[in-house]
Design a protein around this motif. Sequence first.
Motif, PDB file in Angstrom:
ATOM      1  N   ARG A  37      58.309 -10.010  12.744  1.00 45.63           N
ATOM      2  CA  ARG A  37      58.701  -9.240  11.542  1.00 45.63           C
ATOM      3  C   ARG A  37      59.613  -7.958  12.278  1.00 45.63           C
ATOM      4  O   ARG A  37      59.768  -7.177  11.458  1.00 45.63           O
ATOM      5  N   MET A  38      59.837  -8.139  13.411  1.00 49.00           N
ATOM      6  CA  MET A  38      60.694  -6.623  14.161  1.00 49.00           C
ATOM      7  C   MET A  38      62.117  -6.885  13.830  1.00 49.00           C
ATOM      8  O   MET A  38      62.438  -7.948  14.340  1.00 49.00           O
ATOM      9  N   PHE A  39      62.560  -6.249  13.142  1.00 46.09           N
ATOM     10  CA  PHE A  39      64.127  -6.069  12.898  1.00 46.09           C
ATOM     11  C   PHE A  39      64.809  -4.855  13.930  1.00 46.09           C
ATOM     12  O   PHE A  39      64.229  -3.731  13.515  1.00 46.09           O
ATOM     13  N   ALA A  80      67.023   2.400   1.658  1.00 46.03           N
ATOM     14  CA  ALA A  80      65.790   2.351   0.982  1.00 46.03           C
ATOM     15  C   ALA A  80      64.940   1.510   1.633  1.00 46.03           C
ATOM     16  O   ALA A  80      63.682   1.771   1.836  1.00 46.03           O
ATOM     17  N   GLU A  81      65.321   0.239   1.916  1.00 40.35           N
ATOM     18  CA  GLU A  81      64.455  -0.664   2.731  1.00 40.35           C
ATOM     19  C   GLU A  81      64.266  -0.347   4.248  1.00 40.35           C
ATOM     20  O   GLU A  81      63.070  -0.385   4.566  1.00 40.35           O
ATOM     21  N   VAL A  82      65.368   0.424   4.732  1.00 40.56           N
ATOM     22  CA  VAL A  82      64.701   0.835   6.157  1.00 40.56           C
ATOM     23  C   VAL A  82      63.928   1.910   6.045  1.00 40.56           C
ATOM     24  O   VAL A  82      62.844   1.843   6.846  1.00 40.56           O
ATOM     25  N   LEU A  83      63.960   2.834   5.106  1.00 36.93           N
ATOM     26  CA  LEU A  83      62.973   3.861   5.128  1.00 36.93           C
ATOM     27  C   LEU A  83      61.652   3.747   4.496  1.00 36.93           C
ATOM     28  O   LEU A  83      60.585   4.100   5.025  1.00 36.93           O
ATOM     29  N   ALA A  84      61.469   2.406   4.040  1.00 35.24           N
ATOM     30  CA  ALA A  84      60.259   1.948   3.620  1.00 35.24           C
ATOM     31  C   ALA A  84      59.717   0.813   4.388  1.00 35.24           C
ATOM     32  O   ALA A  84      58.569   0.452   4.477  1.00 35.24           O
ATOM     33  N   ALA A  85      60.213   0.519   5.688  1.00 42.19           N
ATOM     34  CA  ALA A  85      59.876  -0.395   6.828  1.00 42.19           C
ATOM     35  C   ALA A  85      58.904   0.188   7.434  1.00 42.19           C
ATOM     36  O   ALA A  85      58.631   1.552   7.559  1.00 42.19           O
ATOM     37  N   GLY A  86      57.920  -0.546   8.062  1.00 44.67           N
ATOM     38  CA  GLY A  86      56.815  -0.042   8.884  1.00 44.67           C
ATOM     39  C   GLY A  86      57.245   0.101  10.318  1.00 44.67           C
ATOM     40  O   GLY A  86      58.458  -0.279  10.670  1.00 44.67           O
ATOM     41  N   ASP A  87      56.211   0.519  11.252  1.00 45.90           N
ATOM     42  CA  ASP A  87      56.663   0.525  12.537  1.00 45.90           C
ATOM     43  C   ASP A  87      56.040  -0.476  13.235  1.00 45.90           C
ATOM     44  O   ASP A  87      55.554  -1.472  12.920  1.00 45.90           O
ATOM     45  N   TRP A  88      56.594  -0.442  14.377  1.00 43.94           N
ATOM     46  CA  TRP A  88      56.355  -1.622  15.607  1.00 43.94           C
ATOM     47  C   TRP A  88      54.748  -1.875  15.598  1.00 43.94           C
ATOM     48  O   TRP A  88      53.928  -0.753  15.594  1.00 43.94           O
ATOM     49  N   GLY A  89      54.057  -3.009  15.414  1.00 44.00           N
ATOM     50  CA  GLY A  89      52.802  -3.445  15.392  1.00 44.00           C
ATOM     51  C   GLY A  89      51.930  -3.124  14.050  1.00 44.00           C
ATOM     52  O   GLY A  89      50.830  -3.456  13.930  1.00 44.00           O
ATOM     53  N   ASP A  90      52.799  -2.696  13.024  1.00 43.97           N
ATOM     54  CA  ASP A  90      52.354  -2.617  11.540  1.00 43.97           C
ATOM     55  C   ASP A  90      52.040  -3.999  11.044  1.00 43.97           C
ATOM     56  O   ASP A  90      53.096  -4.418  10.179  1.00 43.97           O
ATOM     57  N   GLU A  91      50.852  -4.443  11.145  1.00 41.61           N
ATOM     58  CA  GLU A  91      50.569  -6.003  10.560  1.00 41.61           C
ATOM     59  C   GLU A  91      50.757  -5.844   9.041  1.00 41.61           C
ATOM     60  O   GLU A  91      50.754  -6.975   8.527  1.00 41.61           O
ATOM     61  N   SER A  92      50.638  -4.791   8.386  1.00 42.41           N
ATOM     62  CA  SER A  92      50.646  -4.697   7.010  1.00 42.41           C
ATOM     63  C   SER A  92      52.202  -4.705   6.390  1.00 42.41           C
ATOM     64  O   SER A  92      52.423  -4.885   5.337  1.00 42.41           O
ATOM     65  N   ALA A  93      53.265  -4.458   7.466  1.00 45.25           N
ATOM     66  CA  ALA A  93      54.607  -4.294   7.058  1.00 45.25           C
ATOM     67  C   ALA A  93      55.348  -5.357   7.002  1.00 45.25           C
ATOM     68  O   ALA A  93      55.160  -6.416   7.976  1.00 45.25           O
ATOM     69  N   LEU A 122      60.352  -1.809  12.451  1.00 45.22           N
ATOM     70  CA  LEU A 122      61.332  -1.434  13.096  1.00 45.22           C
ATOM     71  C   LEU A 122      60.986  -0.834  14.499  1.00 45.22           C
ATOM     72  O   LEU A 122      59.810  -0.953  14.766  1.00 45.22           O
ATOM     73  N   PRO A 123      61.864  -0.664  15.322  1.00 45.41           N
ATOM     74  CA  PRO A 123      61.556  -0.324  16.633  1.00 45.41           C
ATOM     75  C   PRO A 123      60.773   0.835  16.992  1.00 45.41           C
ATOM     76  O   PRO A 123      60.574   1.684  16.258  1.00 45.41           O
ATOM     77  N   SER A 145      62.965   4.978  21.011  1.00 43.54           N
ATOM     78  CA  SER A 145      63.888   4.159  21.237  1.00 43.54           C
ATOM     79  C   SER A 145      65.259   4.836  20.418  1.00 43.54           C
ATOM     80  O   SER A 145      65.359   5.232  19.251  1.00 43.54           O
ATOM     81  N   ILE A 146      66.540   4.723  21.264  1.00 49.36           N
ATOM     82  CA  ILE A 146      67.729   5.000  20.414  1.00 49.36           C
ATOM     83  C   ILE A 146      68.029   3.861  19.344  1.00 49.36           C
ATOM     84  O   ILE A 146      68.531   4.459  18.398  1.00 49.36           O
ATOM     85  N   ALA A 147      67.510   2.792  19.440  1.00 44.62           N
ATOM     86  CA  ALA A 147      67.490   1.935  18.157  1.00 44.62           C
ATOM     87  C   ALA A 147      67.069   2.284  16.739  1.00 44.62           C
ATOM     88  O   ALA A 147      67.720   2.580  16.044  1.00 44.62           O
ATOM     89  N   ARG A 148      65.887   3.108  17.221  1.00 45.39           N
ATOM     90  CA  ARG A 148      65.197   3.693  15.962  1.00 45.39           C
ATOM     91  C   ARG A 148      66.017   4.825  15.450  1.00 45.39           C
ATOM     92  O   ARG A 148      66.198   5.115  14.361  1.00 45.39           O
TER      93      ARG A 148
END
Length: 314
Positions: free
Chosen positions: A202-204, A279-292, A296-297, A301-304
């Motif tokens: 689920r990591m984009f 809005a979708e980006v700001l609502a996304a979870g962090d790396w390892g957030d199994e509920s999301a 996101l990276p 990281s510079i990607a984040r």
Amino acid sequence: MTAPDLSYTGAYLDRLGDRRHTPDWLAARLADERARAVAVWRGQVVVVAERACGYRALGVSGARLRGIGFGPEDCAFLGLEDGVPVFAFDLSDHEPPALAALDPAAEALDLRRVGPALPRRDAQVLAYARALLHWHRQHRFCGRCGSPTASERAGHLRRCTHPDCAREHYPRTDPAVIMLVTAPGADGEVCLLARHARLPERMFTTLAGFVEPGESLEEAVAREVWEEVGIAVDDVRYQASQPWPFPGQLMLGFRARARPGAIVPDGEEIREARWFTPAEVLAAGDWGDESAAVQLPRHDSIARWLIRSWAEGR
């Protein structure tokens, strides 16, 4: 352009590249009672946990370093931090008890795991140390003749020991482009994020790739986007850069505008790619957030940074 506050950056050290070639000068810096050294063990950085759930780099005094058998020729001089000499040394040839001998609370951990929990200065110094010491371990033999190499210039050069070769080898940094592709959507701007085959399901994240010989950075951006998702881009604009010591890249961040066309993931590196609204980006979870549903990276990281700065209108 003002450089953003990215992890592993900060230029806190005066590297003194014009002085580190002098052995006597280097020995005097290690003998300085204020000198400290940071350690790397088999690719992991040596840190100590802090009470507030953070970490700090384990700082070993110059005297302690000499006491365990590390001299100037065994260390890499990183620079002066507020006048204090800072070195790096590699414990990879030692077994784990060596860490406890330095400090009972010392741990060897992945810098990507602890980077966001480190003071920014410690993160920058450990990133520098990790990249430089990794290069040393990968270049113990000459690429021209195969003879052993020896460290010189305070760890910033390795020289072939064969007298008929004596080739000089310098630390290597590989340039890689990393880009956030944007386009006009039905209700405003959207950005393209992709799910890479090597990352959690689920990591984009953004697209990225190494710069190839004979191409400019802008050409590398366009080529990588086309190869990975079949989208042509233009208006490629530089944003920021970040050293990425995993093991030794310089990430060069860009934004690019997509031309009209359908997303076609290559099916090898990229499993899925799609457009996201702010809005979708700001609502996304962090790396390892199994509920999301979308992660996101990592924050270091510079990607984040590329994704968040766009979503927040910066």
